[in-house]
Design an enzyme around this catalytic site. Structure first.
Site: not given
Ligand code: PMT
Length: 413
Positions: A214-215
């Site tokens: 994820n970011r």
């Protein structure tokens, strides 16, 4: 660099002795001033041969002390009072000669006199040729100074004034700055508190070169760890892969997957007082992990996912036992129905504080330097914060953590 709360109205005495590394102290001075500290520079005569006092004066907007018996300087700055009023004294570079004088209590110049009178912590950043550093006399002086409670940072390996490579190079100014920050915070409101912070986005591999991720950059969690450290907490930072370096004095435990983060947290929580879960933990991982890189045409059988443990939920489930942190803070990253979803997680995970994080805006949430959060207390009462730097968000969260701990102390919890 912006102001740092810890340095507000703090008196730093910066003693500069005579070595080529004195030029690096110009940068250190600038950092301290920008952070908000009141900096008084004292230079030995030898130091003035390497950098002019005017340079430090221009940065600090204060007179630089170079002479022991200058009447003008004495009335304006106040001789021994500089040492008495110092919240911290840094000596950088600390030459072999100055270290020897400090170890033996000599006070033949303004730097050594001030160090003798200093009531705050003293941080020494030695710099000299390798032979001088390794000399038993210098090593004995260092041991004596440490025994008396002085803190030493460096020296490091690198290029020396002689042109040779070796041990003796002064620590970089950002390291000295960070060590100073750690020392200043040691008696803060979280002194004696074991704090565990998680940060970053876990990576769930499905072959040796690919993963589901994820970011999350780790910025929010790293800021929390730094601020908790600034307040005197004994901080362990359990973090997924990130480009960031943990702050000086913070114990770092790097992990990759949610399972490893789970194990690391569980290993720590029975001895921790506060848990701050800022990490974006993957809820699922690939069911299969291929030993070799998956070929283009065989990828589809690896998309099946299985649930990862919910770390916070597991901590909540143990919270009635003795082996639990006194205070648990969760984050909820939401793109819609922020408060409604965050309140559900707050109740389900039995948190003391929930940080509801709006990650739908471009300047808030993942991978940016700013964040917009709403703090929810145990009853779900909301305190919205404006858009702030992640550092300031961390300061506000730790303010609330300290207030809750105080309340619990009063209630004997
Ligand atoms: O790292 P940055 O780029 O600075 O970004 C910061 C952030 C947006 C990642 C951070 O501010 C944030 O919101 N972190 C929580 C992200 C998240 O995973 O939220 P969630 O709603 O999915 O999870 C709720 C809580 O349960 C979180 O505290 C999470 O750490 C925890 N959790 C989630 C899943 C899981 N398997 N175990 C958990 O403990």
């Amino acid at each position: 660099m912006t102001e740092i709360r810890l340095f507000k109205n703090i008196n730093v005495v910066l003693g500069v002795s005579g070595g080529i590394a004195a030029y690096k102290v110009v940068d250190l001075t600038s950092r301290l001033v920008k952070a908000g500290a009141i900096v008084d520079v004292i230079m030995t005569e030898a130091a003035t041969k390497f950098v002019g006092p005017i340079t430090f004066q221009a940065l600090t907007h204060r007179p630089v002390v170079t002479e022991m018996f200058s009447l003008l300087q004495e009335t304006e700055i106040g001789h021994v009072s500089l040492g008495k009023q110092a919240d911290i004294m840094i000596v950088a570079p600390a030459t072999a000669n100055t270290l020897a004088k400090l170890a033996h209590g000599l006070s033949d110049n303004m730097l050594t006199t001030t160090a003798l009178a200093c009531r705050g912590p003293i941080l020494l950043a030695p710099a000299m040729e390798t032979g001088m550093w390794k000399n038993p006399a210098t090593q004995a002086n260092i041991a004596l100074l440490q025994e008396r409670g002085m803190h030493i940072i460096g020296p490091e390996e690198g290029r020396l004034a002689s042109g040779a490579d070796g041990l003796g190079r002064m620590a970089e100014s950002d390291e000295i700055f960070e060590a100073c920050r750690w020392l200043l915070g040691r008696n803060g409101t979280l002194a004696g508190c074991q704090v565990v912070v998680t940060a970053g986005g876990t990576r769930e591999p499905f072959d040796p070169v690919r993963f589901i991720g994820n970011r999350s950059s780790g910025k929010m969690g790293f800021a929390l760890a730094t601020v908790a450290r600034d307040r005197g907490g004994d901080v362990t930072l359990i973090h997924a892969p990130t480009a960031l370096s943990p702050a000086y004095g913070v114990q770092s435990i790097p992990v990759e997957t949610a399972l490893r983060m789970h194990d690391a947290v569980m290993d720590k929580i029975s001895t921790s007082d506060v848990l701050l879960m800022a990490a974006a933990v993957a809820d699922y991982r690939p069911a299969l992990l291929a030993e070799q890189k998956i070929k283009k045409n065989e990828g589809s059988r690896f998309v099946e996912l299985v649930r990862n443990p919910d770390i916070l939920q597991e901590v909540a489930n143990r919270r009635e036992t003795d082996n639990r942190p006194r205070l648990v803070v969760g984050f909820a990253a939401e793109t819609e129905d922020l408060l409604e979803n965050a309140r559900k997680k707050l109740a389900r995970k039995r948190l003391d504080l929930m940080v509801a994080n709006d990650v739908s805006a471009t300047d808030s949430g993942f991978a940016v330097d700013t964040n917009k959060v709403t703090l929810l207390d145990t009853k779900g009462e909301a305190t919205p914060l404006p858009l702030l730097s992640k550092n300031e968000v961390a300061e506000r969260i730790i303010d609330v953590v300290v207030a809750i701990l105080k309340k619990k102390d009063k209630m004997g919890k």
